[in-house]
Design a protein around this motif. Sequence first.
Motif, PDB file in Angstrom:
ATOM      1  N   TYR A   8      -8.533  -6.100  -0.032  1.00 43.45           N
ATOM      2  CA  TYR A   8      -8.706  -5.449  -1.337  1.00 43.45           C
ATOM      3  C   TYR A   8      -8.810  -6.465  -2.476  1.00 43.45           C
ATOM      4  N   ALA A   9      -9.283  -7.678  -2.159  1.00 41.49           N
ATOM      5  CA  ALA A   9      -9.414  -8.739  -3.163  1.00 41.49           C
ATOM      6  C   ALA A   9     -10.383  -8.347  -4.274  1.00 41.49           C
ATOM      7  N   ALA A  10     -11.383  -7.528  -3.995  1.00 41.85           N
ATOM      8  CA  ALA A  10     -12.329  -7.087  -5.024  1.00 41.85           C
ATOM      9  C   ALA A  10     -11.621  -6.292  -6.118  1.00 41.85           C
ATOM     10  N   SER A  11     -10.494  -5.686  -5.781  1.00 45.93           N
ATOM     11  CA  SER A  11      -9.684  -4.952  -6.768  1.00 45.93           C
ATOM     12  C   SER A  11      -8.602  -5.838  -7.372  1.00 45.93           C
ATOM     13  N   GLY A  12      -8.599  -7.133  -7.006  1.00 47.33           N
ATOM     14  CA  GLY A  12      -7.603  -8.063  -7.530  1.00 47.33           C
ATOM     15  C   GLY A  12      -6.271  -7.988  -6.809  1.00 47.33           C
ATOM     16  N   VAL A  13      -6.262  -7.443  -5.583  1.00 51.62           N
ATOM     17  CA  VAL A  13      -5.027  -7.228  -4.825  1.00 51.62           C
ATOM     18  C   VAL A  13      -5.071  -8.036  -3.536  1.00 51.62           C
ATOM     19  N   ARG A  14      -3.977  -8.764  -3.265  1.00 53.01           N
ATOM     20  CA  ARG A  14      -3.865  -9.548  -2.028  1.00 53.01           C
ATOM     21  C   ARG A  14      -2.501  -9.288  -1.394  1.00 53.01           C
ATOM     22  N   PHE A  15      -2.466  -9.295  -0.073  1.00 51.11           N
ATOM     23  CA  PHE A  15      -1.233  -9.055   0.679  1.00 51.11           C
ATOM     24  C   PHE A  15      -0.862 -10.290   1.483  1.00 51.11           C
ATOM     25  N   GLY A  16       0.448 -10.495   1.663  1.00 47.30           N
ATOM     26  CA  GLY A  16       0.944 -11.556   2.538  1.00 47.30           C
ATOM     27  C   GLY A  16       0.618 -11.230   3.990  1.00 47.30           C
ATOM     28  N   GLY A  17       0.731 -12.237   4.851  1.00 43.63           N
ATOM     29  CA  GLY A  17       0.341 -12.095   6.254  1.00 43.63           C
ATOM     30  C   GLY A  17       1.134 -11.078   7.050  1.00 43.63           C
ATOM     31  N   GLY A  18       2.326 -10.700   6.590  1.00 43.27           N
ATOM     32  CA  GLY A  18       3.135  -9.726   7.324  1.00 43.27           C
ATOM     33  C   GLY A  18       2.763  -8.278   7.073  1.00 43.27           C
ATOM     34  N   ALA A  19       1.863  -8.017   6.116  1.00 41.03           N
ATOM     35  CA  ALA A  19       1.406  -6.650   5.848  1.00 41.03           C
ATOM     36  C   ALA A  19       0.250  -6.348   6.790  1.00 41.03           C
ATOM     37  N   LEU A  20       0.487  -5.465   7.746  1.00 40.85           N
ATOM     38  CA  LEU A  20      -0.518  -5.174   8.772  1.00 40.85           C
ATOM     39  C   LEU A  20      -1.089  -3.778   8.604  1.00 40.85           C
ATOM     40  N   GLY A  21      -2.395  -3.677   8.768  1.00 41.67           N
ATOM     41  CA  GLY A  21      -3.055  -2.376   8.758  1.00 41.67           C
ATOM     42  C   GLY A  21      -2.845  -1.693  10.098  1.00 41.67           C
ATOM     43  N   LEU A  22      -2.982  -0.382  10.100  1.00 42.39           N
ATOM     44  CA  LEU A  22      -2.851   0.383  11.343  1.00 42.39           C
ATOM     45  C   LEU A  22      -3.782   1.580  11.275  1.00 42.39           C
ATOM     46  N   GLN A  23      -4.576   1.744  12.314  1.00 40.78           N
ATOM     47  CA  GLN A  23      -5.452   2.896  12.425  1.00 40.78           C
ATOM     48  C   GLN A  23      -5.266   3.537  13.792  1.00 40.78           C
ATOM     49  N   ASN A  24      -5.370   4.860  13.826  1.00 38.13           N
ATOM     50  CA  ASN A  24      -5.349   5.563  15.108  1.00 38.13           C
ATOM     51  C   ASN A  24      -6.603   5.176  15.883  1.00 38.13           C
ATOM     52  N   ASP A  25      -6.509   5.196  17.205  1.00 39.88           N
ATOM     53  CA  ASP A  25      -7.676   4.874  18.016  1.00 39.88           C
ATOM     54  C   ASP A  25      -7.795   5.847  19.181  1.00 39.88           C
ATOM     55  N   ALA A  53       4.268  -9.286   0.834  1.00 43.75           N
ATOM     56  CA  ALA A  53       4.168  -8.925  -0.584  1.00 43.75           C
ATOM     57  C   ALA A  53       2.737  -8.580  -0.970  1.00 43.75           C
ATOM     58  N   MET A  54       2.612  -7.585  -1.845  1.00 43.14           N
ATOM     59  CA  MET A  54       1.335  -7.252  -2.459  1.00 43.14           C
ATOM     60  C   MET A  54       1.335  -7.907  -3.836  1.00 43.14           C
ATOM     61  N   ASN A  55       0.334  -8.744  -4.124  1.00 42.30           N
ATOM     62  CA  ASN A  55       0.214  -9.423  -5.408  1.00 42.30           C
ATOM     63  C   ASN A  55      -1.004  -8.913  -6.160  1.00 42.30           C
ATOM     64  N   VAL A  56      -0.815  -8.638  -7.454  1.00 44.73           N
ATOM     65  CA  VAL A  56      -1.901  -8.207  -8.335  1.00 44.73           C
ATOM     66  C   VAL A  56      -1.983  -9.241  -9.449  1.00 44.73           C
ATOM     67  N   ALA A  57      -2.984 -10.116  -9.390  1.00 42.48           N
ATOM     68  CA  ALA A  57      -3.065 -11.262 -10.298  1.00 42.48           C
ATOM     69  C   ALA A  57      -3.110 -10.855 -11.765  1.00 42.48           C
ATOM     70  N   SER A  58      -3.789  -9.764 -12.096  1.00 45.32           N
ATOM     71  CA  SER A  58      -3.886  -9.347 -13.504  1.00 45.32           C
ATOM     72  C   SER A  58      -2.656  -8.572 -13.960  1.00 45.32           C
ATOM     73  N   GLY A  59      -1.825  -8.153 -13.025  1.00 46.69           N
ATOM     74  CA  GLY A  59      -0.648  -7.357 -13.341  1.00 46.69           C
ATOM     75  C   GLY A  59      -0.963  -5.873 -13.378  1.00 46.69           C
ATOM     76  N   PHE A  60       0.080  -5.056 -13.357  1.00 51.29           N
ATOM     77  CA  PHE A  60      -0.083  -3.613 -13.449  1.00 51.29           C
ATOM     78  C   PHE A  60       1.106  -3.033 -14.200  1.00 51.29           C
ATOM     79  N   SER A  61       0.898  -1.874 -14.795  1.00 46.69           N
ATOM     80  CA  SER A  61       1.957  -1.271 -15.599  1.00 46.69           C
ATOM     81  C   SER A  61       1.817   0.241 -15.561  1.00 46.69           C
ATOM     82  N   GLY A  62       2.778   0.916 -16.189  1.00 46.90           N
ATOM     83  CA  GLY A  62       2.750   2.379 -16.222  1.00 46.90           C
ATOM     84  C   GLY A  62       3.266   2.973 -14.927  1.00 46.90           C
ATOM     85  N   LEU A  63       2.617   4.029 -14.488  1.00 44.96           N
ATOM     86  CA  LEU A  63       3.058   4.747 -13.288  1.00 44.96           C
ATOM     87  C   LEU A  63       2.656   3.998 -12.020  1.00 44.96           C
TER      88      LEU A  63
END
Length: 194
Positions: free
Chosen positions: A39-56, A80-90
Amino acid sequence: MKLLPVAALALFAAAPALAAQVTIDFESAPSFASVGDTYAASGVRFGGGALGLQNDAWSTFFTNAPSPLGVMFAADTDSAMNVASGFSGLFSFSYSSIAAATGALTVWSGLNGTGTALASFDLAGNAANCTDIGWCSFDQLSANLSGIAYSVTFNGDASIAYDDLAFNTVPEPTSALLFGLALAGLAAARRRRS
């Protein structure tokens, strides 16, 4: 003289919105692999321990997820999920947990879980009654953040599935400047016409 309003309108149209709504739904995250820069195009990056999971075709790992194709689980604390520009609100997310978990997710004022904790979530064991499937029930939690956040940490409990992390990014200073210049140009053009 008529170029000024046209130029101001062009700047106004080119400037991004003041805050962009982002939802990380894990639909395109690779299964059993690091979400990483998916999700880098949205400015979001995850550490290596965050794994995706899909049913197969061989296994159904979850049902009833808000976004039906994929979820994320934290295999270790390097998630960790990092958002370089930051986020606020809800800030909101959905989760399914096999057992109750204290401090499962924390929102931080700095990157990689540093700075001040702006919100922390304890999770109920809402998937304790799932029989053949690990995660069958998803609940949504949210918090209104006071301050700008830059990261979210997950406690590394692989018995929790996350989906639909939603937040509003903070605009980059140059975007806000362009937006302000466009508004000033429009105001100046109006004054000249009057």
